[in-house]
Write a protein that holds these residues in place. Structure first.
Motif, PDB file in Angstrom:
ATOM      1  N   GLN A 128      40.066 -41.957  29.779  1.00  0.00           N
ATOM      2  CA  GLN A 128      38.664 -42.348  29.665  1.00  0.00           C
ATOM      3  C   GLN A 128      38.501 -43.853  29.821  1.00  0.00           C
ATOM      4  OE1 GLN A 128      37.263 -40.628  25.997  1.00  0.00           O
ATOM      5  NE2 GLN A 128      37.404 -38.552  26.787  1.00  0.00           N
ATOM      6  N   GLN A 129      39.529 -44.608  29.442  1.00  0.00           N
ATOM      7  CA  GLN A 129      39.459 -46.063  29.495  1.00  0.00           C
ATOM      8  C   GLN A 129      40.010 -46.654  30.794  1.00  0.00           C
ATOM      9  OE1 GLN A 129      41.723 -47.150  26.056  1.00  0.00           O
ATOM     10  NE2 GLN A 129      40.056 -46.722  24.626  1.00  0.00           N
ATOM     11  N   ASP A 130      40.961 -45.981  31.407  1.00  0.00           N
ATOM     12  CA  ASP A 130      41.666 -46.525  32.569  1.00  0.00           C
ATOM     13  C   ASP A 130      41.570 -45.529  33.723  1.00  0.00           C
ATOM     14  OD1 ASP A 130      43.505 -47.428  34.458  1.00  0.00           O
ATOM     15  OD2 ASP A 130      45.046 -47.938  32.975  1.00  0.00           O
ATOM     16  N   LYS A 131      40.642 -45.760  34.626  1.00  0.00           N
ATOM     17  CA  LYS A 131      40.414 -44.834  35.744  1.00  0.00           C
ATOM     18  C   LYS A 131      41.579 -44.829  36.728  1.00  0.00           C
ATOM     19  CE  LYS A 131      36.708 -43.543  33.903  1.00  0.00           C
ATOM     20  NZ  LYS A 131      36.803 -42.378  33.051  1.00  0.00           N
ATOM     21  N   GLY A 132      42.288 -45.938  36.845  1.00  0.00           N
ATOM     22  CA  GLY A 132      43.475 -45.977  37.704  1.00  0.00           C
ATOM     23  C   GLY A 132      44.557 -45.050  37.174  1.00  0.00           C
ATOM     24  N   LEU A 133      44.777 -45.083  35.860  1.00  0.00           N
ATOM     25  CA  LEU A 133      45.742 -44.179  35.247  1.00  0.00           C
ATOM     26  C   LEU A 133      45.284 -42.739  35.422  1.00  0.00           C
ATOM     27  CD1 LEU A 133      48.239 -43.525  33.526  1.00  0.00           C
ATOM     28  CD2 LEU A 133      46.776 -43.801  31.508  1.00  0.00           C
ATOM     29  N   ALA A 134      44.002 -42.486  35.229  1.00  0.00           N
ATOM     30  CA  ALA A 134      43.481 -41.130  35.401  1.00  0.00           C
ATOM     31  C   ALA A 134      43.779 -40.622  36.812  1.00  0.00           C
ATOM     32  CB  ALA A 134      41.984 -41.088  35.112  1.00  0.00           C
ATOM     33  N   ALA A 135      43.605 -41.468  37.807  1.00  0.00           N
ATOM     34  CA  ALA A 135      43.880 -41.077  39.188  1.00  0.00           C
ATOM     35  C   ALA A 135      45.364 -40.771  39.388  1.00  0.00           C
ATOM     36  CB  ALA A 135      43.431 -42.174  40.145  1.00  0.00           C
ATOM     37  N   ARG A 136      46.229 -41.590  38.807  1.00  0.00           N
ATOM     38  CA  ARG A 136      47.673 -41.354  38.940  1.00  0.00           C
ATOM     39  C   ARG A 136      48.074 -40.061  38.244  1.00  0.00           C
ATOM     40  NH1 ARG A 136      47.351 -46.777  37.914  1.00  0.00           N
ATOM     41  NH2 ARG A 136      48.155 -46.602  35.790  1.00  0.00           N
ATOM     42  N   LEU A 137      47.502 -39.791  37.075  1.00  0.00           N
ATOM     43  CA  LEU A 137      47.841 -38.570  36.353  1.00  0.00           C
ATOM     44  C   LEU A 137      47.309 -37.323  37.061  1.00  0.00           C
ATOM     45  CD1 LEU A 137      47.401 -39.603  32.602  1.00  0.00           C
ATOM     46  CD2 LEU A 137      49.514 -39.457  33.963  1.00  0.00           C
ATOM     47  N   ARG A 138      46.172 -37.437  37.736  1.00  0.00           N
ATOM     48  CA  ARG A 138      45.648 -36.282  38.486  1.00  0.00           C
ATOM     49  C   ARG A 138      46.637 -35.832  39.559  1.00  0.00           C
ATOM     50  NH1 ARG A 138      40.634 -38.912  37.904  1.00  0.00           N
ATOM     51  NH2 ARG A 138      40.807 -39.945  39.931  1.00  0.00           N
ATOM     52  N   ARG A 139      47.428 -36.770  40.059  1.00  0.00           N
ATOM     53  CA  ARG A 139      48.400 -36.454  41.108  1.00  0.00           C
ATOM     54  C   ARG A 139      49.773 -36.083  40.551  1.00  0.00           C
ATOM     55  NH1 ARG A 139      45.359 -40.880  43.356  1.00  0.00           N
ATOM     56  NH2 ARG A 139      46.844 -42.407  42.590  1.00  0.00           N
ATOM     57  N   ALA A 140      49.913 -36.013  39.252  1.00  0.00           N
ATOM     58  CA  ALA A 140      51.217 -35.785  38.631  1.00  0.00           C
ATOM     59  C   ALA A 140      51.775 -34.389  38.866  1.00  0.00           C
ATOM     60  CB  ALA A 140      51.146 -36.066  37.123  1.00  0.00           C
ATOM     61  N   ASP A 141      50.941 -33.416  39.207  1.00  0.00           N
ATOM     62  CA  ASP A 141      51.455 -32.067  39.428  1.00  0.00           C
ATOM     63  C   ASP A 141      51.910 -31.833  40.871  1.00  0.00           C
ATOM     64  OD1 ASP A 141      48.960 -32.010  40.594  1.00  0.00           O
ATOM     65  OD2 ASP A 141      48.368 -30.105  39.708  1.00  0.00           O
TER      66      ASP A 141
ATOM     67  N   PRO B 258      54.725 -32.732  43.535  1.00  0.00           N
ATOM     68  CA  PRO B 258      56.053 -33.343  43.565  1.00  0.00           C
ATOM     69  C   PRO B 258      56.134 -34.625  44.406  1.00  0.00           C
ATOM     70  CG  PRO B 258      56.221 -30.975  43.869  1.00  0.00           C
ATOM     71  CD  PRO B 258      54.751 -31.316  43.899  1.00  0.00           C
ATOM     72  N   ALA B 259      55.302 -34.728  45.439  1.00  0.00           N
ATOM     73  CA  ALA B 259      55.337 -35.914  46.299  1.00  0.00           C
ATOM     74  C   ALA B 259      54.724 -37.139  45.636  1.00  0.00           C
ATOM     75  CB  ALA B 259      54.621 -35.628  47.616  1.00  0.00           C
ATOM     76  N   THR B 260      53.831 -36.945  44.672  1.00  0.00           N
ATOM     77  CA  THR B 260      53.152 -38.083  44.036  1.00  0.00           C
ATOM     78  C   THR B 260      53.366 -38.140  42.530  1.00  0.00           C
ATOM     79  OG1 THR B 260      51.136 -36.748  43.898  1.00  0.00           O
ATOM     80  CG2 THR B 260      51.351 -38.223  45.801  1.00  0.00           C
ATOM     81  N   GLU B 261      54.181 -37.249  42.016  1.00  0.00           N
ATOM     82  CA  GLU B 261      54.447 -37.202  40.576  1.00  0.00           C
ATOM     83  C   GLU B 261      54.964 -38.529  40.044  1.00  0.00           C
ATOM     84  OE1 GLU B 261      57.689 -35.211  37.548  1.00  0.00           O
ATOM     85  OE2 GLU B 261      57.540 -34.431  39.575  1.00  0.00           O
ATOM     86  N   TYR B 262      55.746 -39.243  40.854  1.00  0.00           N
ATOM     87  CA  TYR B 262      56.335 -40.507  40.417  1.00  0.00           C
ATOM     88  C   TYR B 262      55.288 -41.497  39.925  1.00  0.00           C
ATOM     89  CZ  TYR B 262      54.715 -42.633  44.741  1.00  0.00           C
ATOM     90  OH  TYR B 262      53.925 -43.113  45.752  1.00  0.00           O
ATOM     91  N   GLN B 263      54.048 -41.356  40.370  1.00  0.00           N
ATOM     92  CA  GLN B 263      52.999 -42.286  39.963  1.00  0.00           C
ATOM     93  C   GLN B 263      52.675 -42.175  38.475  1.00  0.00           C
ATOM     94  OE1 GLN B 263      49.645 -41.869  42.619  1.00  0.00           O
ATOM     95  NE2 GLN B 263      50.929 -42.037  44.423  1.00  0.00           N
ATOM     96  N   SER B 264      53.068 -41.087  37.843  1.00  0.00           N
ATOM     97  CA  SER B 264      52.813 -40.896  36.409  1.00  0.00           C
ATOM     98  C   SER B 264      54.004 -41.327  35.553  1.00  0.00           C
ATOM     99  CB  SER B 264      52.504 -39.430  36.125  1.00  0.00           C
ATOM    100  OG  SER B 264      53.656 -38.625  36.328  1.00  0.00           O
ATOM    101  N   TRP B 265      55.109 -41.681  36.184  1.00  0.00           N
ATOM    102  CA  TRP B 265      56.339 -41.918  35.440  1.00  0.00           C
ATOM    103  C   TRP B 265      56.266 -43.092  34.473  1.00  0.00           C
ATOM    104  CZ3 TRP B 265      60.708 -40.906  39.561  1.00  0.00           C
ATOM    105  CH2 TRP B 265      60.711 -39.554  39.861  1.00  0.00           C
TER     106      TRP B 265
END
Length: 127
Positions: free
Chosen positions: A24-37, A39-46
Motif C-alpha cells: 500500500q505504501q510502495d507501488k514499486g514493490l507492489a509491482a515487483r511482487l505481482r510478478r513474483a509468481d 519464474p522469469a520475473t520472480e527474482y524481482q521479489s527476492w
C-alpha cells in the motif's frame, strides 16, 4: 525490515501483514511482487523475501512466500482474510467448489506431495 508485531504472531502472519502494509505504501514493490509468481520475473521479489530471512536457494521455502505475495499484490488486498485454503480456492470460481472449472484444479491440488506441485496447483487460481 519487517514491522514490529506482537510476539505471539507467527512468521507467516507477520509476512502477510508486511505485504499488506508495504504494497500500500510502495507501488514499486507492489509491482515487483505481482510478478513474483512468474519464474522469469520472480527474482524481482527476492530482496523483499531476503529481508524476511527466506532462503532464496531453497525452492520449498521460497515458493510459498512468492506465491502468497504475488496473489496479495495482484488482488490489491486491503486486509488479511480468514479463509482456509480450500475455501479460498473455491472462492476463485463463480460457482465455488461446484464449478466445473474448480473441480479439476482442486482435484489436482490434493495429491500434491511437494511444495512445487502444490504451488503449481494453486497458481491458476491467482493468475
Amino acid at each position: 525490515m519487517p514491522p514490529p508485531t506482537p510476539p505471539t504472531s507467527s512468521r507467516e502472519a507477520r509476512f502477510v501483514a508486511s505485504v499488506l502494509q508495504r504494497t500500500q505504501q510502495d507501488k514499486g514493490l507492489a509491482a515487483r511482487l505481482r510478478r513474483a509468481d512468474n519464474p522469469a520475473t520472480e527474482y524481482q521479489s527476492w530482496e523483499f523475501l531476503a529481508d524476511w530471512g527466506i532462503n532464496l536457494e531453497d525452492e520449498a521455502q521460497r515458493l510459498p512466500f512468492t506465491l502468497v505475495a504475488a496473489a496479495m499484490a495482484k488482488a490489491k488486498a486491503a486486509h488479511n482474510g480468514n479463509l482456509k485454503l480450500g475455501q479460498a480456492m473455491a472462492a476463485c470460481y463463480s460457482d465455488g467448489a461446484k464449478s466445473d472449472q474448480a473441480k479439476p484444479n482442486c482435484a489436482a491440488f490434493w495429491p500434491a506431495t511437494t511444495c512445487q506441485s502444490c504451488a503449481a496447483s494453486c497458481a491458476p487460481c491467482w493468475r
